[in-house]
Design an enzyme around this catalytic site. Structure first.
Site, PDB file in Angstrom:
ATOM      1  N   ASP A  38       0.929  -1.210   0.107  1.00 22.11           N
ATOM      2  CA  ASP A  38      -0.068  -0.057   0.195  1.00 22.11           C
ATOM      3  C   ASP A  38       0.923   1.363   0.000  1.00 22.11           C
ATOM      4  O   ASP A  38       0.517   2.450   0.424  1.00 22.11           O
ATOM      5  CB  ASP A  38      -0.848   0.045   1.261  1.00 22.11           C
ATOM      6  N   TYR A 157       1.510   4.953  14.479  1.00 24.19           N
ATOM      7  CA  TYR A 157       2.799   5.477  14.441  1.00 24.19           C
ATOM      8  C   TYR A 157       2.916   6.611  15.126  1.00 24.19           C
ATOM      9  O   TYR A 157       1.936   7.754  14.974  1.00 24.19           O
ATOM     10  CB  TYR A 157       3.322   5.800  12.916  1.00 24.19           C
ATOM     11  N   PRO A 158       3.971   6.891  16.079  1.00 18.44           N
ATOM     12  CA  PRO A 158       4.187   8.035  16.648  1.00 18.44           C
ATOM     13  C   PRO A 158       4.993   9.161  15.905  1.00 18.44           C
ATOM     14  O   PRO A 158       6.169   9.418  16.133  1.00 18.44           O
ATOM     15  CB  PRO A 158       5.084   7.687  17.989  1.00 18.44           C
ATOM     16  N   LYS A 189      -0.697  -2.479  14.412  1.00 20.50           N
ATOM     17  CA  LYS A 189       0.691  -2.316  13.516  1.00 20.50           C
ATOM     18  C   LYS A 189       1.473  -1.132  13.988  1.00 20.50           C
ATOM     19  O   LYS A 189       1.020   0.036  13.811  1.00 20.50           O
ATOM     20  CB  LYS A 189       0.500  -2.357  12.044  1.00 20.50           C
TER      21      LYS A 189
END
Length: 281
Positions: A38, A157-158, A189
């Site tokens: 993706d 995600y950070p 994830k």
């Protein structure tokens, strides 16, 4: 058949659909190797992504547990003859060049159901100025998915600019993963924290199936497999990995090697020797 925490015994309701789809993705042992295809919008159309059908054929031959792909590409991969792999519809996207911390909604849970996907994935940028909007979007997705029996994945995600020099730290990764879990996500994830010990803290602190993003392209196949072994040793449910699979010299062999680590518990050196003909000291 073993019954795990992610496979509850349910009647004929939306929960049954969720349970069946999770079993397609994670089997009986709660582990999976998912290949991410993706990344054209987030990171650009790499040559292997441009030749998507040939690339997918090589990956598919390795036997991944699932693939993450956008709705427009899914038809070209799964619309022909043959038995399709389980797949995850990526329903949002960021761009490293144009909107790094904002995941634009590009598909819906209803489309995931209509297209035959086994889960729907969206992303959030924790610690960004648009975190609130991302959490609202994620919560809407989990609510609708629960109604339709569709498992949810969050690419948590950070990556937000408000972290400063703490971006990517164990603290920031745990926060991002836990935020997704708090919103009702099934599969989280997130980024690898750099060591087995620190990532174990993320897994232990996050209810749900925690998987690791493949991250940047590593220099050698053995490094990829050592990374995978560390993730498994930390107690994660597996990996969702893109560039280090479709960018490998032999994507088929790389998938087989990763499966040996995740599902069979072999070491990185043994997987490299058996599947990639890598001789190690």
């Amino acid at each position: 058949m073993t019954t795990n925490a992610y496979m509850p015994q349910l009647g004929a309701g939306s929960g049954l659909g969720r349970s069946i789809r999770l079993r397609r993705l994670f089997g009986d042992n709660g582990k999976a190797v998912v290949v991410a295809l993706d990344q054209a919008v987030p990171r650009g159309v790499a040559p292997r992504l441009a030749a998507i059908q040939d690339t997918w054929s090589q990956i598919d031959a390795g036997g991944p547990d699932a693939v993450t792909v956008s709705k427009g590409i899914a038809a070209s991969l799964f619309g022909g003859s043959g038995r399709p792999r389980p797949w995850i519809l990526k329903a949002s996207t960021f761009s490293v060049d144009f909107h790094l911390t904002y995941d634009a909604t590009v598909a819906s849970v209803d489309e995931a159901v209509r297209l035959g996907a086994d889960a729907v994935a969206v992303g959030i940028s924790a610690g960004s100025s648009v975190q609130a909007q991302m959490l609202e979007m994620l919560s809407r997705v989990t609510e609708r998915a629960a109604e339709l029996g569709m498992p949810t994945v969050c690419h948590a995600y950070p990556s937000g600019e408000l972290w400063g020099d703490r971006k990517g730290s164990e603290e920031s990764v745990l926060y991002a993963a836990r935020a997704a879990a708090e919103c009702g996500v099934d599969i989280i994830k997130t980024w690898y924290t750099g060591s087995t010990e620190s990532f174990r803290n993320v897994v232990d602190g996050t209810p749900g199936l925690v998987m690791v993003a493949g991250g940047k392209k590593l220099d050698t196949d053995l490094e990829v497999l050592q990374f995978a072994q560390s993730v498994v040793d930390a107690g994660a449910a597996g990996l969702t990995i893109g560039r280090n699979v479709w960018g490998a010299d032999n994507p088929t062999a790389m998938v087989k090697a990763l499966r040996a680590i995740v599902h069979d518990g072999v070491s990185a050196t043994e997987a490299a020797r058996t599947h990639l003909d890598v001789v190690t000291a």
